[in-house]
Design a protein around this motif. Structure first.
Motif, short mmCIF file in Angstrom:
data_model
loop_
_atom_site.label_atom_id
_atom_site.label_comp_id
_atom_site.label_asym_id
_atom_site.label_seq_id
_atom_site.Cartn_x
_atom_site.Cartn_y
_atom_site.Cartn_z
N VAL A 160 14.61 -43.70 20.16
CA VAL A 160 14.57 -43.75 21.79
C VAL A 160 13.37 -42.85 22.06
N THR A 161 12.65 -43.25 23.23
CA THR A 161 11.70 -42.68 23.84
C THR A 161 12.18 -41.74 25.06
N VAL A 162 11.55 -40.61 25.26
CA VAL A 162 11.94 -39.80 26.47
C VAL A 162 10.94 -39.97 27.74
N CYS A 163 10.99 -39.28 28.53
CA CYS A 163 9.85 -39.42 29.79
C CYS A 163 8.63 -38.60 29.30
N THR A 164 8.31 -37.96 28.20
CA THR A 164 7.15 -37.23 27.89
C THR A 164 6.72 -38.05 27.03
N GLY A 165 7.08 -39.39 26.37
CA GLY A 165 6.54 -40.19 25.56
C GLY A 165 6.66 -39.96 24.22
N GLN A 166 7.42 -38.81 23.72
CA GLN A 166 7.98 -38.71 22.44
C GLN A 166 9.05 -39.76 21.94
N THR A 167 9.26 -39.86 20.71
CA THR A 167 10.29 -40.59 20.23
C THR A 167 11.01 -39.69 19.31
N TYR A 168 12.40 -40.11 19.53
CA TYR A 168 13.50 -39.55 18.62
C TYR A 168 14.57 -40.40 18.18
N ASP A 169 15.34 -39.85 17.29
CA ASP A 169 16.66 -40.68 16.93
C ASP A 169 17.70 -40.22 18.04
N ARG A 170 18.16 -41.20 18.70
CA ARG A 170 19.02 -41.11 19.71
C ARG A 170 20.26 -40.12 19.45
N ALA A 171 20.92 -40.11 18.32
CA ALA A 171 21.97 -39.13 18.07
C ALA A 171 21.28 -37.84 18.24
N SER A 172 20.18 -37.49 17.63
CA SER A 172 19.61 -35.98 17.60
C SER A 172 19.16 -35.75 19.07
N ILE A 173 18.60 -36.63 19.68
CA ILE A 173 17.97 -36.14 21.28
C ILE A 173 19.15 -36.02 22.35
N GLU A 174 20.24 -36.91 21.99
CA GLU A 174 21.43 -36.87 22.92
C GLU A 174 22.10 -35.57 22.55
N SER A 175 22.46 -35.21 21.06
CA SER A 175 22.76 -33.62 21.02
C SER A 175 21.99 -32.48 21.52
N ASN A 210 19.71 -28.10 26.40
CA ASN A 210 18.11 -28.08 26.55
C ASN A 210 17.80 -29.05 27.67
N THR A 211 16.61 -28.74 28.15
CA THR A 211 15.91 -29.65 29.32
C THR A 211 14.59 -29.90 29.23
N THR A 212 14.21 -29.36 27.78
CA THR A 212 12.57 -29.70 27.56
C THR A 212 12.42 -30.62 26.44
N CYS A 213 11.20 -31.10 26.43
CA CYS A 213 11.18 -32.05 25.10
C CYS A 213 10.88 -31.06 23.82
N PRO A 214 11.52 -31.45 22.81
CA PRO A 214 11.59 -30.71 21.58
C PRO A 214 10.14 -30.50 21.23
N VAL A 215 9.11 -31.58 21.16
CA VAL A 215 7.98 -31.46 20.45
C VAL A 215 6.98 -30.97 21.43
N THR A 216 7.04 -31.62 22.78
CA THR A 216 5.79 -30.91 23.84
C THR A 216 6.17 -29.40 24.69
N ARG A 217 7.44 -29.29 24.58
CA ARG A 217 8.23 -28.57 25.37
C ARG A 217 8.03 -28.66 26.73
N ALA A 218 7.70 -29.89 27.23
CA ALA A 218 7.46 -30.26 28.76
C ALA A 218 9.08 -30.53 29.21
N PRO A 219 9.06 -30.12 30.53
CA PRO A 219 10.43 -30.36 31.01
C PRO A 219 10.92 -31.71 31.15
N LEU A 220 12.11 -32.29 30.52
CA LEU A 220 12.67 -33.51 30.71
C LEU A 220 12.85 -33.89 32.03
N THR A 221 12.17 -34.30 32.85
CA THR A 221 12.45 -34.57 34.34
C THR A 221 13.43 -35.91 34.52
#
Length: 301
Positions: free
Chosen positions: A32-47, A53-64
């Motif tokens: 699945v892709t988040v608002c920063t354009g990065q893609t993660y496995d759903r289970a991992s990003i949901e966890s 956590n409120t930032t993108c794990p890769v870019t560290r940009a806020p997940l707005t």
């Protein structure tokens, strides 16, 4: 026998870097892709998000925006790669069942709240109920403040008295959906601060002819008690005529493990308030709970 693709190092197989989740470093099964354009496995990003956590794990940009958009193209490419390496023991990842569309949930909620036709309202609420039953993911999509607040209004729109079966159907269906959702402190207060709503719960859990409706009412009582976070509010719920008696009656049910579980959970949630403990004992809770623990243990085995 095909081997699992979960381990990072597969015998004779190198998993392409862009097929791996940046969080787990394992092959993505539901990218699945988040608002920063990065893609993660759903289970991992949901966890990741669930732990605060409120930032993108890769870019560290806020997940707005916490919307997760399925990356169908990448999933198909990963599936093709799995098929191509089947001879090496790699299993094809299954196509995941996608969560309910939030726009569909909003549309159903609008129909349930605004339609002037009882049949349309009931159909919309039953569809919501069906979606909620399907998966935890669907319940997460459905369980917004807007949805829960609207369902509370529908569930208690008949006042404290039980209505004729047809007229009461939307309220019963809304109660059935609420029974599967947690309530916040504000939403719990919207129920507990209204005596007529507590009276309706007491009436339903003791007198409704449908066992399912009684169980749903008990589940909502538990949700209110848990969400309230206030001993005073829990005491108010537990002091409502019929509430303790109805929960004990469910806990005493034979051959219905769900009724027993819901009854016991409701009693425990209410007994977090000291004022309710004497009420529970007076209603026969101790004997009911002890008498059913063995039955619950055997049903879980």
């Amino acid at each position: 026998m095909p081997v699992s693709v979960a381990p990072l190092d597969l015998a004779g197989v190198t998993i392409p870097h862009h097929f791996r989740c940046p969080i787990s470093l394992e092959l993505m099964r539901d990218p699945v892709t988040v608002c920063t354009g990065q893609t993660y496995d759903r289970a991992s990003i949901e966890s990741w998000v669930a732990t605060g956590n409120t930032t993108c794990p890769v870019t560290r940009a806020p997940l707005t925006d916490f919307t997760l958009i399925p990356n169908h193209n990448l999933r198909r490419i990963i599936q093709d790669w799995c098929v191509a390496h089947r001879s090496l023991g790699v299993e094809r990842i299954p196509t995941p069942k996608q969560p309910a569309d939030p726009s569909l949930v909003r549309s159903l909620l609008d129909s349930a709240a605004a339609s002037s036709f009882t049949a349309s309202r009931v159909a919309a609420l039953r569809r919501l109920r069906s979606l909620a039953r399907e998966s935890d993911k669907n319940r997460a999509v459905i369980s917004t403040h807007e949805t829960r607040s609207t369902l509370v209004e529908i569930a208690f729109e008949g006042g404290e008295q039980l209505e004729l079966p047809e007229a009461d159907q939307p309220a019963l269906e809304a109660m059935a959906v609420l029974a599967m959702l947690p309530l916040t402190e504000t939403e719990s207060a919207a129920v507990a601060s209204r005596p007529e709503r507590l009276c309706r719960l007491g009436e339903m859990v003791t007198r409704h002819p449908s066992m399912e409706a009684r169980i749903n009412a008990a589940a909502v009582i538990e949700a209110v008690a848990v969400g309230a976070r206030s001993a005073e509010t829990r005491a108010s719920v537990g002091g409502t005529n019929g509430v303790m008696q109805g929960l004990v009656a469910l806990a005493e049910q034979r051959g219905n493990p769900r009724a027993v579980r819901v009854g016991i959970r409701g009693l425990f949630a209410l007994c977090l308030a000291k004022e309710n403990r004497g009420r529970a004992v007076a209603a026969g809770a101790a004997a009911a709970v002890v008498g059913r623990l063995g039955e619950l243990a055997s049903s879980d085995a």
